[in-house]
Design a protein around this motif. Structure first.
Motif, PDB file in Angstrom:
ATOM      1  N   ILE A 152       0.822  -0.973   0.091  1.00 27.42           N
ATOM      2  CA  ILE A 152      -0.051  -0.014   0.005  1.00 27.42           C
ATOM      3  C   ILE A 152       0.937   1.277   0.084  1.00 27.42           C
ATOM      4  O   ILE A 152       0.518   1.996  -0.795  1.00 27.42           O
ATOM      5  N   SER A 153       1.848   1.226   0.852  1.00 26.66           N
ATOM      6  CA  SER A 153       2.910   2.450   1.060  1.00 26.66           C
ATOM      7  C   SER A 153       3.350   2.791  -0.260  1.00 26.66           C
ATOM      8  O   SER A 153       3.827   3.782  -0.616  1.00 26.66           O
ATOM      9  N   ILE A 154       3.847   1.717  -0.943  1.00 24.19           N
ATOM     10  CA  ILE A 154       4.503   1.673  -2.420  1.00 24.19           C
ATOM     11  C   ILE A 154       3.714   2.430  -3.347  1.00 24.19           C
ATOM     12  O   ILE A 154       4.102   3.358  -4.167  1.00 24.19           O
ATOM     13  N   TRP A 155       2.607   1.876  -3.562  1.00 26.64           N
ATOM     14  CA  TRP A 155       1.497   2.404  -4.548  1.00 26.64           C
ATOM     15  C   TRP A 155       0.902   3.861  -4.054  1.00 26.64           C
ATOM     16  O   TRP A 155       0.561   4.709  -5.115  1.00 26.64           O
ATOM     17  N   TYR A 156       1.137   4.319  -2.979  1.00 27.37           N
ATOM     18  CA  TYR A 156       0.762   5.648  -2.722  1.00 27.37           C
ATOM     19  C   TYR A 156       1.378   6.602  -3.614  1.00 27.37           C
ATOM     20  O   TYR A 156       0.766   7.443  -4.222  1.00 27.37           O
ATOM     21  N   PRO A 157       2.714   6.893  -3.633  1.00 29.00           N
ATOM     22  CA  PRO A 157       3.470   7.781  -4.160  1.00 29.00           C
ATOM     23  C   PRO A 157       3.647   7.398  -5.742  1.00 29.00           C
ATOM     24  O   PRO A 157       3.653   8.406  -6.711  1.00 29.00           O
ATOM     25  N   ILE A 158       3.555   5.925  -6.172  1.00 30.05           N
ATOM     26  CA  ILE A 158       3.400   5.864  -7.752  1.00 30.05           C
ATOM     27  C   ILE A 158       2.086   6.216  -8.164  1.00 30.05           C
ATOM     28  O   ILE A 158       2.365   6.833  -9.343  1.00 30.05           O
ATOM     29  N   MET A 159       1.198   6.335  -7.613  1.00 25.61           N
ATOM     30  CA  MET A 159      -0.154   6.875  -8.099  1.00 25.61           C
ATOM     31  C   MET A 159       0.104   8.301  -8.534  1.00 25.61           C
ATOM     32  O   MET A 159      -0.462   8.807  -9.524  1.00 25.61           O
ATOM     33  N   ALA A 160       0.714   8.992  -7.561  1.00 23.28           N
ATOM     34  CA  ALA A 160       0.780  10.655  -7.645  1.00 23.28           C
ATOM     35  C   ALA A 160       1.359  10.715  -9.084  1.00 23.28           C
ATOM     36  O   ALA A 160       1.511  11.522  -9.848  1.00 23.28           O
ATOM     37  N   ALA A 161       2.640   9.749  -9.188  1.00 26.99           N
ATOM     38  CA  ALA A 161       3.528  10.055 -10.182  1.00 26.99           C
ATOM     39  C   ALA A 161       2.759   9.566 -11.699  1.00 26.99           C
ATOM     40  O   ALA A 161       2.857  10.443 -12.689  1.00 26.99           O
ATOM     41  N   TYR A 162       1.689   8.531 -11.408  1.00 27.73           N
ATOM     42  CA  TYR A 162       0.985   7.986 -12.700  1.00 27.73           C
ATOM     43  C   TYR A 162      -0.004   9.256 -13.212  1.00 27.73           C
ATOM     44  O   TYR A 162       0.047   9.691 -14.272  1.00 27.73           O
ATOM     45  N   ALA A 163      -0.483   9.992 -12.221  1.00 22.32           N
ATOM     46  CA  ALA A 163      -1.537  10.982 -12.648  1.00 22.32           C
ATOM     47  C   ALA A 163      -0.682  11.950 -13.474  1.00 22.32           C
ATOM     48  O   ALA A 163      -1.136  12.629 -14.242  1.00 22.32           O
ATOM     49  N   ILE A 164       0.540  12.414 -12.983  1.00 18.83           N
ATOM     50  CA  ILE A 164       1.199  13.508 -13.594  1.00 18.83           C
ATOM     51  C   ILE A 164       1.688  12.889 -14.867  1.00 18.83           C
ATOM     52  O   ILE A 164       1.545  13.868 -15.723  1.00 18.83           O
ATOM     53  N   LEU A 165       2.376  11.942 -15.077  1.00 16.88           N
ATOM     54  CA  LEU A 165       2.587  11.334 -16.119  1.00 16.88           C
ATOM     55  C   LEU A 165       1.604  11.083 -17.054  1.00 16.88           C
ATOM     56  O   LEU A 165       1.848  11.518 -18.365  1.00 16.88           O
ATOM     57  N   TRP A 180      -2.660  18.150  -1.709  1.00 14.62           N
ATOM     58  CA  TRP A 180      -3.658  17.487  -1.318  1.00 14.62           C
ATOM     59  C   TRP A 180      -3.348  16.109  -1.042  1.00 14.62           C
ATOM     60  O   TRP A 180      -3.708  15.452  -0.092  1.00 14.62           O
ATOM     61  N   TRP A 181      -2.691  15.383  -2.157  1.00 12.40           N
ATOM     62  CA  TRP A 181      -2.221  14.033  -1.901  1.00 12.40           C
ATOM     63  C   TRP A 181      -1.599  13.526  -1.022  1.00 12.40           C
ATOM     64  O   TRP A 181      -1.558  12.389  -0.237  1.00 12.40           O
ATOM     65  N   TYR A 182      -0.438  14.605  -0.631  1.00  8.17           N
ATOM     66  CA  TYR A 182       0.506  14.371   0.546  1.00  8.17           C
ATOM     67  C   TYR A 182       0.276  14.875   1.829  1.00  8.17           C
ATOM     68  O   TYR A 182       0.898  15.182   2.574  1.00  8.17           O
ATOM     69  N   GLU A 183      -1.057  15.658   1.753  1.00  5.96           N
ATOM     70  CA  GLU A 183      -1.181  16.128   3.187  1.00  5.96           C
ATOM     71  C   GLU A 183      -0.912  15.371   4.546  1.00  5.96           C
ATOM     72  O   GLU A 183      -0.642  15.717   5.316  1.00  5.96           O
ATOM     73  N   PRO A 184      -1.460  14.182   4.338  1.00  6.82           N
ATOM     74  CA  PRO A 184      -0.888  13.244   5.467  1.00  6.82           C
ATOM     75  C   PRO A 184       0.570  13.139   5.984  1.00  6.82           C
ATOM     76  O   PRO A 184       0.763  12.987   6.958  1.00  6.82           O
ATOM     77  N   VAL A 185       1.294  13.153   4.665  1.00 12.33           N
ATOM     78  CA  VAL A 185       2.708  13.148   5.154  1.00 12.33           C
ATOM     79  C   VAL A 185       3.179  14.574   5.737  1.00 12.33           C
ATOM     80  O   VAL A 185       3.796  14.408   6.790  1.00 12.33           O
ATOM     81  N   LYS A 186       2.768  15.570   5.370  1.00 13.86           N
ATOM     82  CA  LYS A 186       2.780  16.729   5.924  1.00 13.86           C
ATOM     83  C   LYS A 186       2.652  16.796   7.367  1.00 13.86           C
ATOM     84  O   LYS A 186       3.379  17.180   8.211  1.00 13.86           O
ATOM     85  N   HIS A 187       1.255  16.037   7.678  1.00 12.50           N
ATOM     86  CA  HIS A 187       0.824  16.315   9.079  1.00 12.50           C
ATOM     87  C   HIS A 187       1.768  15.237   9.971  1.00 12.50           C
ATOM     88  O   HIS A 187       2.084  15.339  11.115  1.00 12.50           O
ATOM     89  N   SER A 188       2.205  14.200   9.225  1.00 11.27           N
ATOM     90  CA  SER A 188       2.908  13.022   9.998  1.00 11.27           C
ATOM     91  C   SER A 188       4.522  13.726  10.542  1.00 11.27           C
ATOM     92  O   SER A 188       5.017  13.749  11.411  1.00 11.27           O
ATOM     93  N   TYR A 189       4.973  14.813   9.348  1.00 14.21           N
ATOM     94  CA  TYR A 189       6.353  15.306   9.795  1.00 14.21           C
ATOM     95  C   TYR A 189       5.881  16.388  10.875  1.00 14.21           C
ATOM     96  O   TYR A 189       6.970  16.355  12.037  1.00 14.21           O
TER      97      TYR A 189
END
Length: 296
Positions: A183-196, A280-289
């Protein structure tokens, strides 16, 4: 070197869906076809022999003896001389050419190619025999269909399914199977996919020429897409954003990027609103930091 993070993520998706009860009801053949197409858009290869059993089981990949090739008699000496692993060309008696003589399948004798220590993932009955392997929808598949060697459902081409739809189906099953790293691997891959998708005008054109449904990938439309929304929600629920695999496309943004801007975006992408999407996509990461800083 290929993009192993893409190859590994797709291997994991193939296995999770096969092991899920959904594997008995979904169009797995088309799902695997679509995952293979996704891999092909990167510097990566679909790793058939990592996940061969489910590919064969769901009749996406086919294995035939060499003598079943429709042109076996015409090129008998070539086919009889095959050893180890070799990519099959459209015209076996000519040199490879990307346009006129591309690869259309694979010959593989696993024991000859890799030896006894690297064939555990190959079904037992295929470990010690050389076979032709090809995928549904491929050129070699069509040759077998035309020759009447594949009939009925096997003669129907797979359809293409949007990746976000597949991953939205797969991740809840990964959660049930406790595959949190996947799940953690697909999280950033899906962001890259959308931009691609937004950048890849050739991909968009090919979809249009093939008569496929046109799906636009502006930042606003991706954020409104129910599949992307569901994927993000599951990542938040499982706290999978806390895993930073820190490799290639699976690397999460560094904390300072939320202030200085994302390294993956150039000015034109940022101007199109992709910075807003990544916020928006990485808002949870920002909060985690922020949580980690507050705990210090």
């Amino acid at each position: 070197m290929g993009m192993h993070e893409i190859e590994g993520a797709v291997d994991g998706a193939v296995l999770v869906l096969d092991e899920s009860p959904l594997g008995n009801t979904l169009d797995m053949r088309s799902i695997y076809h679509s995952l293979a197409r996704f891999v092909g858009r990167w510097d990566a290869s679909f790793q058939h022999f990592h996940v061969l059993a489910p590919l064969l089981k769901h009749r996406y990949t086919y294995a035939f003896p060499v003598m079943e090739h429709p042109e076996y008699e015409r090129h008998k000496e070539y086919f009889d001389g095959l050893k180890k692993q070799k990519y099959m060309l459209r015209h076996p008696d000519r040199e490879w050419d990307e346009e006129t003589n591309p690869e259309v399948g694979i010959y593989c004798h696993p024991m000859e190619a890799w030896g006894p220590n690297d064939i555990d993932q190959i079904p037992d009955h295929l470990q010690h025999v050389g076979m032709l392997y090809f995928d549904a929808g491929s050129e070699l598949w069509q040759l077998f269909v035309n020759a009447g060697k594949l009939t009925g459902q096997d003669a129907k081409p797979p359809r293409e399914i949007p990746l976000e739809e597949i991953i939205n189906m797969m991740l809840p099953e990964a959660r049930k199977q406790d595959a949190m790293i996947l799940i953690s691997i697909w999280y950033p891959i899906m962001a890259a996919y959308a931009i691609l998708n937004a950048l890849d005008t050739e991909w968009q054109m090919k979809r249009s020429e093939a008569g496929m449904e046109q799906v636009t990938y502006s930042p606003q439309e991706v954020m409104a897409n129910p599949h992307f929304q569901a994927i993000r929600s599951l990542v938040i629920e499982t706290r999978a954003y806390e895993y930073n695999n820190d490799y290639g496309l699976t690397r999460l943004p560094a904390e300072e990027e939320f202030v200085t801007g994302y390294e993956v975006l150039d000015n034109s992408l940022a101007e199109q609103g992709w910075g807003q999407f990544l916020d928006w996509w990485y808002e949870p990461v920002k909060h985690s930091y922020a949580e980690k800083r507050n705990q210090m």
